[in-house]
Design an enzyme around this catalytic site. Structure first.
Site, short mmCIF file in Angstrom:
data_model
loop_
_atom_site.label_atom_id
_atom_site.label_comp_id
_atom_site.label_asym_id
_atom_site.label_seq_id
_atom_site.Cartn_x
_atom_site.Cartn_y
_atom_site.Cartn_z
N VAL A 64 46.21 30.53 39.89
CA VAL A 64 45.35 31.39 39.08
C VAL A 64 45.60 32.88 39.32
CG1 VAL A 64 43.54 29.65 38.84
CG2 VAL A 64 43.44 31.29 40.75
N TYR A 154 36.84 37.58 52.35
CA TYR A 154 36.11 36.61 51.53
C TYR A 154 34.77 37.20 51.05
CZ TYR A 154 34.13 31.97 50.38
OH TYR A 154 33.57 30.88 49.75
N LYS A 158 33.77 37.78 47.16
CA LYS A 158 32.61 37.09 46.57
C LYS A 158 31.56 38.08 46.08
CE LYS A 158 33.92 32.81 46.92
NZ LYS A 158 34.33 32.08 45.70
#
Length: 253
Positions: A64, A154, A158
């Site tokens: 992706v 991370y 997020k």
């Protein structure tokens, strides 16, 4: 056949865990589902679970974070199943470390999969949604967006997905497209098992320790998150957009 039954959904990172549970749930609600993951062969179990229950699914390998692969994957979905009007951006990786130990590669890999991946997938799918004057985009954030030791990359990714979600909700709303985010807390998956291994704990002990800090006194399951995603992906959520729903067993601020 209802309108919902005719719709096509793409779920990224759907070979296992939350993505697999979501793909199965959306298929059970009548959607044809494209099961995307880095390794097309790894999608076999998810596709078989869907088709065994009478649903329609196709496995597609896709990185992706690669624009050309994303465009090719979405075109293949449109040709095989029909124009995708539901997108769940679930693909994710971990490269946990404290800041002084975190490499540039650790940072870039997490940003590329989570943020760049969601951007590329949404950009490739939105044209189909605009044409249909209907769309549902659900981005997977995390309770780590609020900050978590050893997860600077991370957590930043997020948190970024939450801003991305709210901005797309503003831009795409006039075309009948809603955009929301689901932010799981502790969910028992291969990813959290890897975290347990990283900190030197057995997974059962890791889950038990986590459960003591959660008001409902248990850790989450992939189906808990799939249930929330299914709501955002459905017709009933047409007046809900730009929201972040924490699925964490208790309140988070």
């Amino acid at each position: 056949m209802s309108t919902t039954e005719q719709r096509v959904a793409i779920v990224t990172g759907a070979a296992r865990g939350i993505g697999a549970a979501t793909a199965v749930r959306l298929a059970a609600e009548g959607r044809a589902v494209a099961v995307l993951d880095l390794d097309e062969g790894a999608c076999k179990d998810t596709v078989e679970a869907i088709t065994a229950a009478g649903g329609k699914a196709v496995a597609i390998g896709c990185d992706v974070s690669d624009g050309a692969q994303v465009e090719a994957a979405v075109e293949r979905v449109a040709a095989t199943l029909g124009a995708p009007t539901v997108l769940v951006n679930n693909a994710g990786v971990l490269r946990d470390n404290l800041l002084f130990k975190m490499s540039e590669s650790d940072w870039d890999t997490v940003m590329n999969v989570h943020l760049r991946g969601a951007f590329l997938m949404a950009k490739a799918c939105q044209k189909h949604m605009v044409d249909a004057q209907f769309g549902r985009i659900v981005n997977l954030s995390s309770s780590s967006a609020l900050g978590n030791r050893g997860q600077a990359n991370y957590s930043a990714a997020k948190a970024g997905l939450q801003g991305f979600t709210k901005t797309l909700a503003i831009e795409l709303g006039k075309f009948g497209v809603t955009v929301n985010a689901v932010a799981p807390g502790f969910i028992a998956t291969e990813m959290t098992a890897a975290t347990a291994a990283r900190v030197g704990m057995g997974f059962e002990d890791f889950q038990a320790a986590a459960a003591t800090q959660i008001p409902v006194q248990r850790v989450g399951r992939p189906d808990d998150v799939a249930n929330a995603i299914a709501f955002f992906a459905g017709d009933a959520a047409g007046f809900v957009s730009g929201q972040v729903l924490y699925v964490a067993g208790g309140p988070l601020s």
